[in-house]
Design a protein around this motif. Structure first.
Motif, PDB file in Angstrom:
ATOM      1  N   ASP A  10       9.835  -9.259 -10.395  1.00  0.00           N
ATOM      2  CA  ASP A  10       8.945 -10.223 -11.046  1.00  0.00           C
ATOM      3  C   ASP A  10       8.124  -9.560 -12.156  1.00  0.00           C
ATOM      4  O   ASP A  10       7.890 -10.155 -13.218  1.00  0.00           O
ATOM      5  CB  ASP A  10       8.002 -10.844 -10.012  1.00  0.00           C
ATOM      6  CG  ASP A  10       8.753 -11.723  -9.022  1.00  0.00           C
ATOM      7  OD1 ASP A  10       9.925 -12.066  -9.296  1.00  0.00           O
ATOM      8  OD2 ASP A  10       8.158 -12.052  -7.979  1.00  0.00           O
ATOM      9  N   GLY A  11       7.684  -8.347 -11.871  1.00  0.00           N
ATOM     10  CA  GLY A  11       6.873  -7.641 -12.864  1.00  0.00           C
ATOM     11  C   GLY A  11       7.634  -7.377 -14.146  1.00  0.00           C
ATOM     12  O   GLY A  11       7.111  -7.569 -15.248  1.00  0.00           O
ATOM     13  N   ASP A  14       8.238 -10.703 -16.016  1.00  0.00           N
ATOM     14  CA  ASP A  14       7.014 -11.179 -16.659  1.00  0.00           C
ATOM     15  C   ASP A  14       6.618 -10.303 -17.844  1.00  0.00           C
ATOM     16  O   ASP A  14       6.202 -10.791 -18.896  1.00  0.00           O
ATOM     17  CB  ASP A  14       5.857 -11.198 -15.648  1.00  0.00           C
ATOM     18  CG  ASP A  14       6.047 -12.292 -14.619  1.00  0.00           C
ATOM     19  OD1 ASP A  14       6.901 -13.173 -14.848  1.00  0.00           O
ATOM     20  OD2 ASP A  14       5.352 -12.264 -13.588  1.00  0.00           O
ATOM     21  N   ALA A  17       8.797 -11.077 -20.815  1.00  0.00           N
ATOM     22  CA  ALA A  17       9.132 -12.492 -21.002  1.00  0.00           C
ATOM     23  C   ALA A  17       9.044 -12.935 -22.455  1.00  0.00           C
ATOM     24  O   ALA A  17       9.835 -13.761 -22.906  1.00  0.00           O
ATOM     25  CB  ALA A  17       8.219 -13.355 -20.136  1.00  0.00           C
ATOM     26  N   ASP A  18       8.086 -12.378 -23.185  1.00  0.00           N
ATOM     27  CA  ASP A  18       7.913 -12.843 -24.568  1.00  0.00           C
ATOM     28  C   ASP A  18       8.547 -11.902 -25.583  1.00  0.00           C
ATOM     29  O   ASP A  18       8.298 -12.001 -26.779  1.00  0.00           O
ATOM     30  CB  ASP A  18       6.424 -13.017 -24.874  1.00  0.00           C
ATOM     31  CG  ASP A  18       5.680 -11.699 -24.755  1.00  0.00           C
ATOM     32  OD1 ASP A  18       6.218 -10.783 -24.091  1.00  0.00           O
ATOM     33  OD2 ASP A  18       4.579 -11.585 -25.315  1.00  0.00           O
TER      34      ASP A  18
ATOM     35  N   ARG B  23      14.707  -7.131 -24.261  1.00  0.00           N
ATOM     36  CA  ARG B  23      13.861  -6.928 -23.089  1.00  0.00           C
ATOM     37  C   ARG B  23      14.175  -5.604 -22.405  1.00  0.00           C
ATOM     38  O   ARG B  23      13.276  -4.889 -21.954  1.00  0.00           O
ATOM     39  CB  ARG B  23      14.028  -8.103 -22.128  1.00  0.00           C
ATOM     40  CG  ARG B  23      13.408  -9.371 -22.691  1.00  0.00           C
ATOM     41  CD  ARG B  23      13.669 -10.602 -21.867  1.00  0.00           C
ATOM     42  NE  ARG B  23      13.005 -11.747 -22.477  1.00  0.00           N
ATOM     43  CZ  ARG B  23      13.152 -12.993 -22.083  1.00  0.00           C
ATOM     44  NH1 ARG B  23      13.959 -13.271 -21.063  1.00  0.00           N
ATOM     45  NH2 ARG B  23      12.515 -13.973 -22.686  1.00  0.00           N
ATOM     46  N   SER B 101      -2.545 -12.360 -12.958  1.00  0.00           N
ATOM     47  CA  SER B 101      -1.102 -12.464 -13.028  1.00  0.00           C
ATOM     48  C   SER B 101      -0.534 -11.498 -14.054  1.00  0.00           C
ATOM     49  O   SER B 101       0.424 -10.773 -13.818  1.00  0.00           O
ATOM     50  CB  SER B 101      -0.694 -13.899 -13.389  1.00  0.00           C
ATOM     51  OG  SER B 101       0.683 -13.986 -13.567  1.00  0.00           O
ATOM     52  N   ALA B 102      -1.178 -11.477 -15.242  1.00  0.00           N
ATOM     53  CA  ALA B 102      -0.730 -10.563 -16.275  1.00  0.00           C
ATOM     54  C   ALA B 102      -0.897  -9.125 -15.817  1.00  0.00           C
ATOM     55  O   ALA B 102      -0.099  -8.251 -16.147  1.00  0.00           O
ATOM     56  CB  ALA B 102      -1.523 -10.804 -17.559  1.00  0.00           C
ATOM     57  N   SER B 105       2.124  -7.763 -13.817  1.00  0.00           N
ATOM     58  CA  SER B 105       3.283  -7.372 -14.607  1.00  0.00           C
ATOM     59  C   SER B 105       2.986  -6.123 -15.418  1.00  0.00           C
ATOM     60  O   SER B 105       3.861  -5.294 -15.646  1.00  0.00           O
ATOM     61  CB  SER B 105       3.706  -8.513 -15.530  1.00  0.00           C
ATOM     62  OG  SER B 105       2.683  -8.819 -16.449  1.00  0.00           O
TER      63      SER B 105
END
Lengths: 427, 175
Positions: A10-11, A14, A17-18, B23, B101-102, B105
């Motif tokens: 998940d990390g 996230d 993600a952008d 990514r 939340s940020a 990550s």
């Protein structure tokens, strides 16, 4: 308690993600631009629309004076060879001495010294004393270097990359670099839709004509008297010559010639870069089947331009730029119609040296046939076809084969450097 | 996939890979510019091959391999690993409850970027792209044993790093 694997998954999702979400509207266009500006690794490829490059010919003149400053440091090598030619015919390992491993390197020959730059360092090797000397590093990562007879001109990228390309010249007397400024892109190229590459092609990017440094990748001409760039003369329909992108230009002693192994006409520029003319394309009878190859390496030898394309047929041809006549050369064994073929091409004197693509030993052309040079002492592993970077440079009486890599074994490890010298046999 | 036949069709397929490669490269290097350049480089190289008639068994696998190698070279060349560490250090600031939340990550990303490159690439391929050991070995050009070894050590490091970060957060929240 959060599951570790899920937390990592998940990390990462996230955190990225952008990234890359706003991809270019027209990726194809970006790919074209990138493809045309990217460096060559194992073969010569000219970039931008009209032109291209290369060749280091007529590099004479001695480097005068002594070097000084904090950067200068004399390191004595084994002290055995007295000039490359005195090594005797065949391949020899060149002791790279203090030169550190580099991810890539560019070379230039001053007439009596070999200059090697890359990975934030520059060194000079004097074959007469077998000594390496550390020099002031270029202010940027050079993609191309050329010796003008009195100074070294380099172009490249800033440490953070991106356009435009930078340029600087090195004063051998003071061992100092001087900024020239960014390399302009010729209006003709801009009009054709190119904003110009951010960098030049490896080592092949700059040509010294005896009066000007021509960067045909950007369509720019540098006057070493004023250290100012101007525009290279361009055809108004430069887009019509885009087929020339697949080869590299060479200086034949009179003109900067770029011609590909096809029937399309090539171009030849004057030493000042202010005028150009068309040169005939290769006759269909010599190219054989249509559309022979997209890859062509070119080199000047004895005033002629030799083209060796990457084809399964091994066809090759030679242009006499004065008469515009083409002559078929003996077929080169071990060639393939693939990227990076021929692996390398260089000339020394009247000899042309080529590295075939089937892994066989290099060949040189003499007596109307391709003859083997015998095996190189050490050929680096060609991991994935681009893990190492090779440069061949013809110097006085020899060809320097310089290899670098940080990924020689696809491992995180010490950068790699390896150099060899080939001296042609007498006769 | 079969080999694309022209630039237009290739660009369509490449566009789907662009974000993925970006990514991956971003998580390897911590630099958005480098990530975009890496993705473009990988796609450009692939296109060069396809454009010349070569057939790639898997465009994704081929471009991922190129991206990993290119990214690794660029990181060394530019000293970007040092930059990435510096970026991580700058970002290692206390988070508030609002951006909790940020923060999660960020912790993971920073912990991954701090790993040795080999472990980093294995982690990204496994956790972000969902590659199994065999696929990672093929793409990264290493043995399956090396992949397992790297994953084992990376996971242990991440457990330690994330546990430490979590403990730090709890201390902050108690204040």
């Amino acid at each position: 308690m959060i599951d570790l694997d899920q937390q990592i998954r998940d990390g990462l999702v996230d955190a990225s993600a952008d990234v890359g979400a706003s991809r270019p509207a027209d990726l194809a266009f970006r790919l074209v631009a990138i493809r045309t500006r990217r460096r060559r690794t194992t073969r010569r490829r000219a970039l931008a629309l009209a032109a291209a490059i290369v060749l280091i010919a007529g590099m004479t003149v001695a480097v005068a004076g002594s070097r000084h400053g904090d950067q200068a440091q004399v390191i004595t090598g084994p002290g055995e060879p007295k000039g490359f030619a005195d090594l005797g015919p065949g391949w020899h390992v060149l002791d790279t001495g203090p030169v550190p491993g580099m991810s890539r390197a560019v070379l230039a020959w001053t007439g009596h010294e070999l200059l090697v730059a890359g990975s934030g360092a520059m060194y000079a090797y004097d074959p007469n004393t077998a000594a390496w000397q550390r020099l002031a590093p270029p202010p940027f990562e050079p993609d191309g270097m050329v010796w003008t007879g009195e100074a070294l001109v380099a172009t490249g990228q800033s440490s953070t990359g991106g356009a435009p390309a930078l340029s600087a010249w090195w004063d051998p007397t003071g061992d100092q670099w001087h900024d020239i400024g960014t390399v302009p892109v010729a209006p003709g190229l801009v009009a054709a839709g190119s904003r110009g590459p951010t960098s030049n092609d490896y080592g092949d990017s700059l040509v010294w004509t005896g009066q000007r440094v021509i960067d045909s990748t950007h369509g720019a001409v540098l006057d070493p008297g004023s250290w100012r760039w101007s525009d290279l003369a361009m055809p108004s329909n430069v887009i019509a010559y885009s087929g020339l992108l697949t080869t590299n230009p060479v200086w034949d002693g009179h003109e900067l010639v770029i011609s590909t192994f096809g029937t399309q006409a090539g171009l030849a520029w004057s030493a000042l870069g202010t005028s150009y003319r068309e040169v005939p394309g290769v006759p269909a009878a010599l190219t054989g089947e249509a559309g022979v190859s997209r890859n062509t390496s070119a080199v000047a030898a004895a005033g002629s331009v030799v083209l060796v394309p990457g084809t399964d047929t091994g066809r090759a041809a030679e242009l006499d730029p004065t008469t515009g006549s083409w002559t078929a050369l003996p077929r080169v064994p071990g060639m393939r119609a693939s990227e990076g073929c021929p692996k390398e091409l260089a000339s020394v004197g009247e000899d042309v040296l080529v590295a075939p693509c089937d892994g066989s030993d290099p060949l040189f052309l003499r007596g109307g046939r391709w003859q083997t040079t015998g095996p190189q002492p050490d050929v680096p592993a060609d991991k994935n076809g681009f893990a190492w970077h090779g440069v061949w440079l013809g110097v006085d009486g020899a060809v320097i084969a310089w290899s670098t890599s940080t990924d020689a074994a696809n491992e995180v490890g010490a950068p790699y450097v390896h150099a060899e010298v080939w001296v042609p046999p007498a006769g | 996939m079969g080999a694309p036949v022209d630039a237009e069709s290739f660009a369509r397929e490449a566009a789907d890979l662009y974000t993925r490669l970006c990514r991956v490269a971003y998580l390897l290097g911590g630099d958005r510019g480098l990530a975009e350049e890496c993705a473009q480089e990988a796609l450009a190289r692939a296109w060069q091959r396809v454009d010349r008639g070569a057939t790639l068994d898997s465009l994704e696998a081929w471009t991922t391999t190129v991206a990993l190698n290119w990214c690794r070279s660029q990181l060394r060349r530019r000293g970007a690993e040092a930059r990435a560490v510096a970026v991580v250090a700058q970002r290692a600031e206390p988070t508030t409850d609002d951006d909790r939340s940020a923060g999660l990550s960020t912790e993971v990303r920073d912990a991954v970027v701090a790993l040795p490159f080999r472990q980093r690439e294995v982690v990204v391929l496994h956790y972000l792209l969902g590659y199994d050991v065999a696929a990672i070995a093929a793409v990264a050009g290493i043995s399956t044993g090396a992949v397992k070894n790297a994953l084992f050590h990376a996971r242990a490091s991440l457990a330690e790093q994330l546990g430490r970060a979590r403990a730090g957060d709890e201390v902050e929240n108690e204040r």
